[in-house]
Design an enzyme around this catalytic site. Structure first.
Site, mmCIF file in Angstrom:
data_model
loop_
_atom_site.group_PDB
_atom_site.id
_atom_site.type_symbol
_atom_site.label_atom_id
_atom_site.label_comp_id
_atom_site.label_asym_id
_atom_site.label_seq_id
_atom_site.Cartn_x
_atom_site.Cartn_y
_atom_site.Cartn_z
ATOM 1 N N HIS A 1 74.595 23.153 -46.976
ATOM 2 C CA HIS A 1 74.559 23.745 -48.314
ATOM 3 C C HIS A 1 74.455 22.606 -49.329
ATOM 4 C CE1 HIS A 1 75.531 25.992 -51.901
ATOM 5 N NE2 HIS A 1 75.430 27.109 -51.202
ATOM 6 N N ASP B 1 76.771 32.064 -44.824
ATOM 7 C CA ASP B 1 75.963 33.049 -44.108
ATOM 8 C C ASP B 1 76.328 33.084 -42.628
ATOM 9 O OD1 ASP B 1 74.190 33.793 -46.371
ATOM 10 O OD2 ASP B 1 73.581 31.708 -46.232
#
Length: 385
Positions: free
Chosen positions: A282, A330
């Site tokens: 990320h 996710d």
């Protein structure tokens, strides 16, 4: 011919870790190219330097319409996530989801969820996708809620509570007012024992600064649109595969791995084919996404011996050895949904309902700013004669 940098060179120019560089590549910010005869990849120097230039320059000074959005909701710092100064891990361990929503909305001791008179609607056809059903039901419900146009933080917070009840009804298939949002979802999915894990997932996804969907919510709110319409703008963004829809890619990747013992070979094969490891890395975190930690620990507490948990642990370890990347939210959402035996659409449902709490907080903040969010475009087309 494009100039290519090694991973270490590109990361050094950007002042980030190699793991963060891989996350930038996965989001299309930096192009990479396989090096013939090796397992290495080169990274486009022009992309790296353009990205470095944008980071150094920031918004153009005095540029008309350039958005500069202040928020007191979420702080991302040193790989930690805080809601109004309180660490996410503490809230996920101790708080109810409704308490976290009220914290983000800044309502003090008031309880926006106290009014249970609102009756949600189920107007969308059951065969429609979850994203479509959420938006359709929200649209119909908004027309039946004249109080949804009321201004002021308290009124917007109460509207936010009704919106959350509506979304919960759509997902659970029941218009009965649940004792709590997490309990309503657990009951609707027939997984009452999973309520603590569902609660942790809602809290972990409640806000994340100015993600694409949140920016859309703030733009809509800046026009004076009602909270119902602003949340609809955010839901539309969640349908995209680069945001809320990323969970489908994670699920498909996991489905392609036969078992924990095959995880490393399967991930290595993806890397050889030039494919991304969905659910890893990320750009806002140098290393670990704290939301993934909350979710994976909740899944482990719920079902430590579940095949989904054992596979997730093997995939996380293998990805770390191969790339240095850590799992993100996710990956955590897919793991917790599978550990709990929830429907395939549950990761998106949890994300949408959890994030709505943050969206309402942003609507309240934006309502205090009379300015319309209207960024300027940088024209790159042909010049007039």
């Amino acid at each position: 011919m494009r100039q290519l940098l090694t991973a270490r060179e590109a990361a050094a120019e950007l002042g980030i870790s190699v793991a963060s560089l891989y996350a930038y590549v996965s989001r299309g910010l930096v192009r990479s190219q396989a090096q013939p005869g090796t397992r290495l990849r080169g990274y486009d120097a022009a992309d790296v330097r353009a990205l470095r230039g944008r980071a150094a320059a920031g918004p153009a000074a005095g540029e008309a319409g350039a958005p500069s959005i202040e928020t007191a909701l979420t702080l991302i710092q040193a790989d930690r996530l805080h809601y109004r100064g309180i660490d996410l891990e503490r809230l996920a361990a101790e708080a109810r989801f409704e308490t976290v929503a009220a914290l983000l909305w800044g309502v003090g001791d008031a309880d926006p969820f106290a009014d249970t008179a609102f009756v949600p609607v189920l107007a969308a056809p059951p065969e429609a996708s979850l994203a479509s059903r959420l938006i359709v039901d929200l649209t119909v419900a908004s027309d039946r809620d004249p109080a949804g146009f009321a201004k002021g933080p308290g009124a917007i917070a109460r509207t936010g509570a009704r919106i959350l009840r509506q979304l919960t009804a759509t997902v659970s298939g029941s218009v009965a007012a649940p004792g709590s949002i997490s309990a309503g979802l657990a009951a609707g999915w027939g997984r009452v024992s999973a309520e603590p894990a569902i609660r942790a997932a809602l809290i972990a996804t409640a806000d994340h600064e100015l993600a694409a969907s949140t920016f859309a919510v703030r733009v809509a709110a800046s026009t004076g649109a009602s909270p119902w319409r602003a949340v609809s703008a955010g839901l539309a963004c969640l349908d995209g595969p680069r945001h809320g829809g990323m969970a489908e890619r994670v699920a498909a990747m996991l489905d392609g791995i036969a078992g924990p013992e095959d995880a490393e070979a399967a991930l290595a094969a993806r890397l050889r084919r030039g494919e991304d490891l969905h659910g890893f890395g990320h750009p806002l975190y140098r290393e670990a996404d704290p939301r993934a930690g909350v979710l994976l620990r909740a899944a482990r507490r719920l079902a430590p011996d579940a095949p989904a948990v054992r596979l997730a642990e093997a995939v996380v370890a293998s990805a770390r050895r191969l790339t240095g990347l850590f799992p993100n939210v996710d990956f955590g959402l897919v793991t917790i949904a599978r550990a709990a035996g929830l429907p395939a659409a549950a990761p998106l449902a949890l994300f949408a309902i959890g994030r709505t709490a943050g969206w309402i907080g942003h609507v309240i903040e934006q309502a205090g700013d009379a300015a319309l969010i209207r960024p300027r475009a940088r024209y790159v087309g042909p010049l007039p004669d």
